[in-house]
Design a protein around this motif. Structure first.
Motif, mmCIF file in Angstrom:
data_model
loop_
_atom_site.group_PDB
_atom_site.id
_atom_site.type_symbol
_atom_site.label_atom_id
_atom_site.label_comp_id
_atom_site.label_asym_id
_atom_site.label_seq_id
_atom_site.Cartn_x
_atom_site.Cartn_y
_atom_site.Cartn_z
ATOM 1 N N VAL A 89 38.217 43.744 49.495
ATOM 2 C CA VAL A 89 36.829 43.797 49.032
ATOM 3 C C VAL A 89 36.216 42.399 49.030
ATOM 4 C CG1 VAL A 89 35.362 44.226 47.011
ATOM 5 C CG2 VAL A 89 37.080 45.921 47.686
ATOM 6 N N GLU A 90 36.951 41.427 48.486
ATOM 7 C CA GLU A 90 36.441 40.046 48.448
ATOM 8 C C GLU A 90 36.209 39.512 49.863
ATOM 9 O OE1 GLU A 90 37.766 37.615 44.623
ATOM 10 O OE2 GLU A 90 39.512 38.391 45.724
ATOM 11 N N PHE A 91 37.145 39.754 50.750
ATOM 12 C CA PHE A 91 37.039 39.281 52.128
ATOM 13 C C PHE A 91 35.851 39.926 52.845
ATOM 14 C CE2 PHE A 91 38.162 39.442 56.668
ATOM 15 C CZ PHE A 91 38.314 38.090 56.920
ATOM 16 N N ALA A 92 35.568 41.199 52.531
ATOM 17 C CA ALA A 92 34.488 41.945 53.185
ATOM 18 C C ALA A 92 33.112 41.629 52.602
ATOM 19 C CB ALA A 92 34.771 43.444 53.092
ATOM 20 N N GLY A 93 33.060 40.852 51.513
ATOM 21 C CA GLY A 93 31.767 40.463 50.950
ATOM 22 C C GLY A 93 31.356 41.176 49.687
ATOM 23 N N GLY A 94 32.230 42.028 49.141
ATOM 24 C CA GLY A 94 31.942 42.672 47.866
ATOM 25 C C GLY A 94 32.156 41.697 46.729
ATOM 26 N N SER A 95 31.726 42.063 45.533
ATOM 27 C CA SER A 95 31.938 41.184 44.381
ATOM 28 C C SER A 95 32.825 41.879 43.352
ATOM 29 C CB SER A 95 30.601 40.770 43.752
ATOM 30 O OG SER A 95 29.900 41.898 43.305
ATOM 31 N N ILE A 96 33.670 41.095 42.716
ATOM 32 C CA ILE A 96 34.621 41.615 41.735
ATOM 33 C C ILE A 96 34.040 41.392 40.346
ATOM 34 C CG2 ILE A 96 37.000 41.497 40.887
ATOM 35 C CD1 ILE A 96 36.562 42.239 43.955
ATOM 36 N N GLU A 102 46.162 44.725 33.559
ATOM 37 C CA GLU A 102 46.811 45.852 32.905
ATOM 38 C C GLU A 102 45.957 46.322 31.738
ATOM 39 O OE1 GLU A 102 50.825 46.212 30.472
ATOM 40 O OE2 GLU A 102 51.166 45.937 32.635
ATOM 41 N N ILE A 103 45.949 47.636 31.544
ATOM 42 C CA ILE A 103 45.168 48.243 30.470
ATOM 43 C C ILE A 103 46.097 49.155 29.673
ATOM 44 C CG2 ILE A 103 43.128 49.643 29.930
ATOM 45 C CD1 ILE A 103 42.468 48.990 33.076
ATOM 46 N N ASP A 104 46.231 48.899 28.394
ATOM 47 C CA ASP A 104 47.011 49.741 27.474
ATOM 48 C C ASP A 104 48.478 49.929 27.865
ATOM 49 O OD1 ASP A 104 44.744 50.065 25.892
ATOM 50 O OD2 ASP A 104 44.146 51.926 26.901
ATOM 51 N N GLY A 105 49.030 49.043 28.686
ATOM 52 C CA GLY A 105 50.449 49.086 29.010
ATOM 53 C C GLY A 105 50.864 50.107 30.049
ATOM 54 N N TRP A 106 49.957 50.958 30.506
ATOM 55 C CA TRP A 106 50.334 51.972 31.495
ATOM 56 C C TRP A 106 49.325 52.145 32.631
ATOM 57 C CZ3 TRP A 106 47.691 56.758 32.017
ATOM 58 C CH2 TRP A 106 46.708 56.986 31.063
ATOM 59 N N MET A 107 48.217 51.429 32.554
ATOM 60 C CA MET A 107 47.221 51.475 33.623
ATOM 61 C C MET A 107 47.017 50.071 34.183
ATOM 62 S SD MET A 107 44.336 54.045 32.054
ATOM 63 C CE MET A 107 44.267 53.263 30.433
ATOM 64 N N TYR A 108 46.650 50.016 35.446
ATOM 65 C CA TYR A 108 46.374 48.741 36.102
ATOM 66 C C TYR A 108 45.192 48.970 37.023
ATOM 67 C CZ TYR A 108 47.251 44.408 38.695
ATOM 68 O OH TYR A 108 47.149 43.158 39.269
ATOM 69 N N GLY A 109 44.144 48.190 36.847
ATOM 70 C CA GLY A 109 42.959 48.449 37.653
ATOM 71 C C GLY A 109 42.090 47.233 37.844
ATOM 72 N N ALA A 110 41.034 47.452 38.604
ATOM 73 C CA ALA A 110 40.064 46.406 38.900
ATOM 74 C C ALA A 110 38.728 47.060 39.222
ATOM 75 C CB ALA A 110 40.529 45.566 40.083
ATOM 76 N N GLY A 111 37.642 46.294 39.056
ATOM 77 C CA GLY A 111 36.314 46.801 39.359
ATOM 78 C C GLY A 111 35.608 45.909 40.359
ATOM 79 N N PHE A 112 34.852 46.527 41.263
ATOM 80 C CA PHE A 112 34.103 45.756 42.244
ATOM 81 C C PHE A 112 32.750 46.402 42.513
ATOM 82 C CE2 PHE A 112 36.189 48.909 44.895
ATOM 83 C CZ PHE A 112 35.287 49.183 45.919
ATOM 84 N N ALA A 113 31.859 45.612 43.061
ATOM 85 C CA ALA A 113 30.559 46.115 43.499
ATOM 86 C C ALA A 113 30.489 45.980 45.013
ATOM 87 C CB ALA A 113 29.428 45.332 42.835
ATOM 88 N N ASP A 114 29.932 46.999 45.661
ATOM 89 C CA ASP A 114 29.764 46.949 47.111
ATOM 90 C C ASP A 114 28.566 46.063 47.470
ATOM 91 O OD1 ASP A 114 27.398 48.522 46.865
ATOM 92 O OD2 ASP A 114 28.499 50.385 47.216
ATOM 93 N N LEU A 115 28.177 46.040 48.718
ATOM 94 C CA LEU A 115 27.104 45.163 49.176
ATOM 95 C C LEU A 115 25.765 45.459 48.516
ATOM 96 C CD1 LEU A 115 27.898 45.081 53.010
ATOM 97 C CD2 LEU A 115 28.671 43.506 51.201
ATOM 98 N N ASP A 116 25.575 46.688 48.037
ATOM 99 C CA ASP A 116 24.323 47.081 47.390
ATOM 100 C C ASP A 116 24.405 47.065 45.869
ATOM 101 O OD1 ASP A 116 22.334 48.015 49.603
ATOM 102 O OD2 ASP A 116 24.297 48.774 50.208
#
Length: 133
Positions: A89-96, A102-116
């Motif tokens: 995503v970062e390489f393609a021009g999106g923003s993080i 890690e979230i609550d010891g059992w989830m792992y995630g990230a959020g990004f915004a596309d070009l729009d």
């Protein structure tokens, strides 16, 4: 009654958005700058130019620089998949907006915004570590 759902998403440049989504690993096919079909698993997202979307809905598109209209959440098969995907995503021009964590010891995630500026969430859930209730 049909059981399919198509999500219609306004974008500023259909061809540029199509290239972005293909670059991060989704499958998108455009018909010029008129529209595109983005397939993610069993979900279909149709990309339309802002003006076409506004004409169809009879309302203005959300200003994603000041507000969020929706967040698309996508499952990941592993923590590593989240990390690799966010790098794409970062390489393609999106923003993080949410770095991989890690979230609550059992989830792992990230959020990004596309070009729009549309917001997306990628999440791996290790159900073996999920708290029992």
């Amino acid at each position: 009654m049909s059981q399919e759902i198509w999500i219609n998403l306004p974008v500023k440049d259909v061809e540029r958005s199509t290239a972005f989504f293909n670059e991060i690993g989704f499958h998108a096919v455009s018909v010029g700058n008129e529209r595109a079909k983005l397939a993610i698993g069993q979900t279909t997202i149709l990309l339309f130019p802002d003006a076409a979307f506004e004409q169809f809905t009879g309302s203005k598109t959300a200003d994603t620089s000041h507000s969020a209209e929706v967040i698309f959440s996508i499952s990941a098969a592993s923590r590593e998949e989240v990390d690799v995907f966010i790098q794409k995503v970062e390489f393609a021009g999106g923003s993080i907006f949410g770095k991989p964590s890690e979230i609550d010891g059992w989830m792992y995630g990230a959020g990004f915004a596309d070009l729009d500026g549309h917001r997306w969430n990628l999440l791996y859930m290790d159900e073996s570590k999920m708290p029992k209730r």
